[in-house]
Design an enzyme around this catalytic site. Structure first.
Site, short mmCIF file in Angstrom:
data_model
loop_
_atom_site.label_atom_id
_atom_site.label_comp_id
_atom_site.label_asym_id
_atom_site.label_seq_id
_atom_site.Cartn_x
_atom_site.Cartn_y
_atom_site.Cartn_z
N GLU A 235 -4.44 10.75 42.36
CA GLU A 235 -5.09 9.47 42.56
C GLU A 235 -6.46 9.52 41.90
O GLU A 235 -6.98 10.59 41.58
CB GLU A 235 -5.26 9.18 44.05
N LYS B 285 -15.79 16.80 38.46
CA LYS B 285 -14.35 16.84 38.76
C LYS B 285 -13.58 17.86 37.92
O LYS B 285 -12.58 18.43 38.40
CB LYS B 285 -13.74 15.45 38.56
N SER C 171 -23.77 14.28 40.39
CA SER C 171 -22.36 14.63 40.23
C SER C 171 -21.68 13.98 39.04
O SER C 171 -20.63 14.44 38.61
CB SER C 171 -21.60 14.27 41.51
#
Length: 401
Positions: free
Chosen positions: A116, A94, A383
């Site tokens: 969010e 991210k 990830s």
């Protein structure tokens, strides 16, 4: 695929064929145009590119390595490799787009980042980016996910972010997006909504994809250096789909590489509300300002969803994924909660790597694929890491005997 694919998709209106676009209130249209114009201005700027490269190298710790899972491969067959995005600073992919979005916000003179989060990884990454650039940060998170991902809630607060609990609906990711979007509408001049995946109105699916492309660029070169060839299969979990688009982007023109997006089969694929398998049971619809494949109830509204992984329980999916499905460029499969948990423990005990529950879906599919294709190579985008999931997993599933 087209040689100039990334210039062709999306088009100027933000569409990936029939998906994407910007279905937004009139008061936001001018702000989205400003964001789009600013992004195109700075993405061509040597100063911006140099600063982002410096951040990736000296702050994020990029490049992240590709790792060969020797014991996992011996047990399940094939040759399983991991792109170790769990080793990226903050523990997931991210931060790749959050640092880019925050740098864009700084360029535009914005004072506050709003977003969010589901599993909390995007929230932590954005809070980290806000601290780095000296910006305010407000993260909206469903109360169910706040309980499941308590360590990440505390990390966001330590980093200086305000965490806003969302208590309506299912109290998970969709409702968190609704809440964050409403907060952004109150002051779009001084704030920017930093969407956490390749979803939302144009230009966000394009921007997030572009910032995540570094994953695929690195992985392709690293895998070739290690093996002298490209992987036969590339596997990534899919909720909104940012980590998947990041790694898929480098292989879209390589016909010999099969791409697999893995979504949550949850508790049952046969019951609405028990899964989040958008590509399996969804149909085109509009959610959060864009068109995509969407799980819908009998009234055509976004359906209730479930996944053991908070970052995947979203009824929609990125518009680019929707297009790639129609083009048969990516195969979308699903993995159940049980298969996910089994893979979580298997990778931990065989390789000493505790994966995020989101990533465990991709690992579980890779294990199945390896059994079926024992002579092929499989590259998994790992990830994120599973520190955030430990309490939830142990409390709900215990430890294997």
């Amino acid at each position: 695929m087209l040689a100039n694919y990334f210039k062709e998709f999306p088009n100027q209106e933000g569409f990936f064929n029939e998906y994407g676009g910007a279905f937004i209130p009139p008061q936001l249209e001018s702000e989205m145009r400003k964001i789009n114009d600013a992004y195109f201005a700075i993405s061509k700027s040597h100063k911006f590119i140099s600063e982002l490269r410096d951040i990736r190298k000296h702050f994020q710790g990029r490049p992240t390595p590709v790792y060969h899972c020797n014991r996992l491969s011996q047990k399940y067959g094939g040759q399983i490799y991991l792109k170790r995005e769990d080793l990226n600073h903050t523990g997931a992919h991210k931060l790749n787009h959050c640092m880019g979005e925050a740098l864009l916000a700084k360029y535009m003179g914005k004072k506050k980042l709003i977003a969010e989060t589901g599993a909390g990884q995007h929230g932590v990454a954005l809070a980290t980016a806000a601290a780095y650039f000296g910006l305010e940060c407000e993260i909206h998170m469903g109360e169910v996910d706040m309980k499941k991902e308590y360590p990440n809630v505390q990390r966001m607060k330590i980093l200086g972010a305000t965490v806003v609990p969302v208590s309506h609906g299912l109290k998970t990711l969709k409702e968190a997006v609704d809440s964050a979007f409403e907060a952004y509408l109150e002051d779009p001049i001084n704030t920017i909504y930093c969407i956490g995946s390749v979803v939302g109105p144009h230009p966000f699916p394009m921007m997030v994809r572009d910032f995540q492309r570094i994953v695929g660029i690195e992985a392709k070169d690293q895998f070739f250096d290690m093996t002298g060839e490209l992987p036969d299969n590339i596997v990534a979990c899919v909720g909104g789909g940012s980590n998947a688009m990041g790694i898929f982007s480098a292989f879209l023109n390589d016909a010999a590489c099969r791409l697999y997006g893995i979504e949550p089969a949850g508790k049952s694929l046969s019951t609405i509300g028990d899964h989040a398998a958008t590509m399996t049971h969804g149909k085109p619809g509009i959610i959060h300002g864009f068109k995509c494949y969407l799980l819908q109830d009998e009234n055509g509204e976004p359906a209730a969803v479930h996944s053991v992984a908070s970052g995947l329980d979203y009824p929609g999916i990125g518009p680019e994924h929707s297009m790639l499905r129609d083009l048969n460029k990516v195969t979308y499969e699903s993995i159940s909660d049980k298969e996910c948990i089994d893979a979580f423990f298997e990778l931990s005990r065989l390789e000493g790597i505790i994966p995020a529950l989101e990533s465990s879906h991709a690992v579980a599919f890779a294990m199945k694929l390896a059994k079926e294709n024992p002579k092929q190579s499989i590259l998994v985008n790992l990830s994120g890491r599973g520190d955030k999931d430990l309490d939830y997993v142990i409390e709900n599933f215990g430890l294997p005997q």
